[in-house]
Design an enzyme around this catalytic site. Sequence first.
Site, mmCIF file in Angstrom:
data_model
loop_
_atom_site.group_PDB
_atom_site.id
_atom_site.type_symbol
_atom_site.label_atom_id
_atom_site.label_comp_id
_atom_site.label_asym_id
_atom_site.label_seq_id
_atom_site.Cartn_x
_atom_site.Cartn_y
_atom_site.Cartn_z
ATOM 1 N N GLY A 71 0.816 -1.195 0.000
ATOM 2 C CA GLY A 71 0.000 0.000 0.000
ATOM 3 C C GLY A 71 0.858 1.256 0.000
ATOM 4 O O GLY A 71 2.055 1.221 0.275
ATOM 5 N N VAL A 74 5.306 6.489 -3.043
ATOM 6 C CA VAL A 74 6.743 6.293 -3.184
ATOM 7 C C VAL A 74 7.457 6.583 -1.865
ATOM 8 O O VAL A 74 7.074 7.475 -1.109
ATOM 9 C CB VAL A 74 7.309 7.183 -4.311
ATOM 10 C CG1 VAL A 74 7.172 8.670 -3.981
ATOM 11 C CG2 VAL A 74 8.760 6.826 -4.615
ATOM 12 N N CYS A 168 5.839 9.605 0.155
ATOM 13 C CA CYS A 168 4.473 9.134 0.415
ATOM 14 C C CYS A 168 3.426 9.966 -0.314
ATOM 15 O O CYS A 168 2.252 10.000 0.074
ATOM 16 C CB CYS A 168 4.192 9.101 1.917
ATOM 17 S SG CYS A 168 5.416 8.152 2.843
#
Length: 215
Positions: A71, A74, A168
């Site tokens: 999930g 990056v 993220c």
Amino acid sequence: MSGVLGIRDLGLQPYEPVLEAMRRFTEQRGPESQDEVWLVEHPPVFTQGQAGKAEHLLIPGEIPVVQTDRGGQVTYHGPGQLVAYLLLDVRRLSIGVRELVSRIEQTLIDLLASYGVQAVAKPDAPGVYVDGAKIASLGLRIRNGRSFHGLALNVDMDLAPFRRINPCGYAGLAMTQLRDLAGPIELDEVRTRLRGQLVRHLDYAEQTTLTGGID
């Protein structure tokens, strides 16, 4: 309370072979298989989660980019960052995914508190933060009731590669690490403390050190 959590210390390992080994372990394990945590450092690598978008890779340069099935978006892994892959039978633990995430975050918060660092979780952005800067990332995959992938804690590393991405998926997200908040840190000591916190928060009776390869 669950049984024994097996923990493997893998040292410095390339990302992709460990990813493949995690997938094999998860696919091949049976209902009685022992849960495991793999502790590892990786050479420099960017990993894209399932929600990852190309525009969040700003200037990866010479650092390889690997598409993964975890999930999230990056992130960056590199030496001096402690990664823990959580290979758990979530059904057997009788907890939901949100509860698992919360327990992992609390594991990290309590670990950091043992160094005098006050950290918090955010309900809308998985991970752990200190004064708004991210110190630990979290990304899981659940397949057939079993988890793989896990957490990454910045301990004593070069943070510069994080500036080549939107960590993220958040542009301008500040990153921090334990060394900058608590002074010189031995990674082995952090590893030992993390083991104990994982056993406590995931409610295992005890831990054991596993030896041998992951091939």
